[in-house]
Design a protein around this motif. Sequence first.
Motif, short mmCIF file in Angstrom:
data_model
loop_
_atom_site.label_atom_id
_atom_site.label_comp_id
_atom_site.label_asym_id
_atom_site.label_seq_id
_atom_site.Cartn_x
_atom_site.Cartn_y
_atom_site.Cartn_z
N GLU A 53 0.83 -1.20 0.00
CA GLU A 53 0.00 0.00 0.00
C GLU A 53 0.87 1.25 0.00
OE1 GLU A 53 -4.03 0.62 2.08
OE2 GLU A 53 -2.56 1.32 3.55
N ILE A 54 0.47 2.20 -0.85
CA ILE A 54 1.11 3.52 -0.88
C ILE A 54 0.03 4.54 -0.59
CG2 ILE A 54 2.47 5.18 -2.22
CD1 ILE A 54 3.13 2.73 -4.10
N THR A 55 0.21 5.31 0.47
CA THR A 55 -0.78 6.30 0.87
C THR A 55 -0.21 7.70 0.67
OG1 THR A 55 -1.69 4.81 2.53
CG2 THR A 55 -2.22 7.15 2.76
N VAL A 56 -0.95 8.51 -0.06
CA VAL A 56 -0.57 9.92 -0.22
C VAL A 56 -1.63 10.77 0.48
CG1 VAL A 56 -0.09 11.82 -1.82
CG2 VAL A 56 0.59 9.48 -2.41
N ASN A 57 -1.20 11.58 1.42
CA ASN A 57 -2.09 12.46 2.18
C ASN A 57 -1.85 13.92 1.81
OD1 ASN A 57 -3.14 10.32 3.84
ND2 ASN A 57 -1.25 10.39 5.04
N LEU A 58 -2.91 14.70 1.92
CA LEU A 58 -2.76 16.15 1.93
C LEU A 58 -2.48 16.53 3.37
CD1 LEU A 58 -3.01 18.97 0.58
CD2 LEU A 58 -5.44 18.91 1.26
N SER A 59 -1.40 17.27 3.61
CA SER A 59 -0.99 17.59 4.97
C SER A 59 -0.59 19.05 5.10
CB SER A 59 0.20 16.70 5.38
OG SER A 59 -0.15 15.33 5.34
N GLU A 60 -0.63 19.51 6.36
CA GLU A 60 -0.17 20.86 6.68
C GLU A 60 1.16 20.76 7.42
OE1 GLU A 60 -1.68 24.78 9.22
OE2 GLU A 60 -2.36 22.76 9.77
N LYS A 61 2.14 21.55 6.99
CA LYS A 61 3.43 21.59 7.67
C LYS A 61 3.89 23.05 7.76
CE LYS A 61 7.63 19.89 8.93
NZ LYS A 61 8.40 21.13 9.07
N LYS A 62 3.78 23.61 8.94
CA LYS A 62 4.27 24.96 9.16
C LYS A 62 5.78 24.93 9.38
CE LYS A 62 -0.11 26.50 11.19
NZ LYS A 62 -0.80 27.04 12.39
N ARG A 63 6.40 26.07 9.19
CA ARG A 63 7.86 26.14 9.20
C ARG A 63 8.46 25.54 10.48
NH1 ARG A 63 10.82 31.55 7.37
NH2 ARG A 63 9.92 30.78 5.43
N ASN A 64 7.87 25.80 11.61
CA ASN A 64 8.44 25.35 12.88
C ASN A 64 7.91 24.01 13.37
OD1 ASN A 64 10.04 27.70 13.11
ND2 ASN A 64 8.32 28.84 13.98
N ASP A 65 7.04 23.39 12.59
CA ASP A 65 6.51 22.08 12.99
C ASP A 65 7.56 20.99 12.78
OD1 ASP A 65 4.10 23.27 13.54
OD2 ASP A 65 3.12 22.61 11.69
N ASN A 66 7.60 20.04 13.69
CA ASN A 66 8.52 18.90 13.54
C ASN A 66 7.99 17.89 12.53
OD1 ASN A 66 10.41 19.80 15.46
ND2 ASN A 66 9.18 18.97 17.14
N THR A 67 6.70 17.68 12.54
CA THR A 67 6.09 16.72 11.62
C THR A 67 4.83 17.32 11.00
OG1 THR A 67 4.81 15.74 13.44
CG2 THR A 67 6.92 14.71 12.91
N PRO A 68 4.45 16.86 9.82
CA PRO A 68 3.24 17.37 9.17
C PRO A 68 1.98 16.85 9.84
CG PRO A 68 4.26 15.67 7.82
CD PRO A 68 5.18 15.89 8.97
N ARG A 69 0.90 17.60 9.67
CA ARG A 69 -0.42 17.20 10.19
C ARG A 69 -1.29 16.79 9.01
NH1 ARG A 69 -5.48 19.37 10.51
NH2 ARG A 69 -4.80 21.31 9.50
N LYS A 70 -1.80 15.56 9.07
CA LYS A 70 -2.65 15.07 7.99
C LYS A 70 -3.97 15.82 7.97
CE LYS A 70 -5.45 11.04 6.83
NZ LYS A 70 -5.79 9.64 7.18
N ILE A 71 -4.37 16.25 6.75
CA ILE A 71 -5.68 16.87 6.55
C ILE A 71 -6.65 15.88 5.92
CG2 ILE A 71 -6.92 18.72 5.34
CD1 ILE A 71 -4.31 20.33 5.39
N GLU A 72 -6.21 15.20 4.88
CA GLU A 72 -7.09 14.27 4.15
C GLU A 72 -6.24 13.25 3.39
OE1 GLU A 72 -10.74 12.79 3.15
OE2 GLU A 72 -10.56 14.70 4.18
N ILE A 78 -5.16 9.19 -1.62
CA ILE A 78 -5.22 7.85 -2.22
C ILE A 78 -4.58 6.83 -1.29
CG2 ILE A 78 -3.00 7.97 -3.47
CD1 ILE A 78 -4.42 6.50 -5.82
N ASN A 79 -5.22 5.68 -1.16
CA ASN A 79 -4.62 4.48 -0.58
C ASN A 79 -4.46 3.51 -1.74
OD1 ASN A 79 -4.41 5.06 2.21
ND2 ASN A 79 -6.59 4.70 2.48
N PHE A 80 -3.28 3.49 -2.32
CA PHE A 80 -3.08 2.66 -3.51
C PHE A 80 -2.66 1.26 -3.07
CE2 PHE A 80 -0.81 1.16 -7.33
CZ PHE A 80 -1.84 1.32 -8.25
N ASN A 81 -3.65 0.37 -3.02
CA ASN A 81 -3.45 -1.01 -2.61
C ASN A 81 -4.22 -1.93 -3.55
OD1 ASN A 81 -6.13 -0.65 -1.83
ND2 ASN A 81 -5.62 -0.33 0.32
N PHE A 82 -4.31 -3.21 -3.20
CA PHE A 82 -4.97 -4.17 -4.09
C PHE A 82 -6.44 -3.79 -4.34
CE2 PHE A 82 -7.49 -8.06 -4.64
CZ PHE A 82 -6.93 -8.53 -5.81
N ASP A 83 -7.15 -3.42 -3.29
CA ASP A 83 -8.56 -3.06 -3.45
C ASP A 83 -8.73 -1.84 -4.34
OD1 ASP A 83 -9.40 -5.16 -1.88
OD2 ASP A 83 -9.51 -3.97 -0.04
#
Length: 321
Positions: free
Chosen positions: A211-230, A233-238
């Motif tokens: 599975e390969i998952t691509v998320n839309l995320s928010e990452k502000k300059r001072n953030d350590n990690t991005p925050r998932k918004i949506e 795609i979950n690109f898997n067998f299904d």
Amino acid sequence: MYQTQHLKEQLKRISNDILQPEDFHDKLAPAITAYTKLLFDIGEIESNDTEERNHINLKFGNAIGTFWAANCVKEVLRTQRFVRGLYLAIQDKLAQKSGPIHILYAGTGPFATLALPVMVQFSPEEVQFTLLEINETSHSKLLNVIDAFGLRAYVRQIEITDATTYILPNTEVDIVLSETLNRALIKEPQVFIMLNLASQLGNDVTYIPEEITVNLSEKKRNDNTPRKIETLINFNFDKMKEIISQSERYKWIFEEIKVNIGDVEVDDLYYTTEIKVYRHNFLAYEASSLNLLERVKLEGKYTKDLIFKYFANGKPGFSAH
């Protein structure tokens, strides 16, 4: 013969270290370094050779040049997780049926990097590989590498072909392996290789990565990690079966995803990528070049309601407007 046996013994030691169960351990980075040197020496990779750096432009994305494909082996966690995932998938298949397990490896580059450490853990009666590569330079080097290690007995066939349109001569395939991707599924043909092959195969095939998952995320300059918004795609067998069922072959249809981004600044919008290789083998944020941020580029006027859609048109990626 001695040289071949010596090289195979080196490869087996490297393989044993890569396949240790810990996510990171003292022997891992040295093993990847040794593996890289071994492959570059045998494959005679030339960093200054312009031809080895050239990509091949396809309808469904770039097949990267020999030099760039070769360099993927240097990424420690990426190589470990894919090699270990393939090894475990073969073990699982062998527990279900007698060998040989047939692995279709699409986009091998000059080394078939993910296959070699696995070959030396099994017998040719247990595993057989079909190797697909479109780049003639990579193909030529691959033949030399396979012969240098004395691993021809593991190879059912090697073909120069475009895996995005390749027609399988038979459907007796147990595992499909392809690592022809970039962050956020941009530029390279991973999605279209998998769709083409899955459209010809049954439901009991294992696909790596799972599975390969691509998320839309928010990452502000001072953030350590991005925050998932949506999740876009979950690109898997299904998902592959869903796309195939609603598409004509080579005219793959992807759904539009509407996202309200609220008060998020457009400059803080990124695509983030997570990869489940197989079972417990994951690549998450910044684990490899495949998991780096990709900035969202808007087409047209900025609004809080955005529409995202995956596409090909020679240069795969998400459109956003």
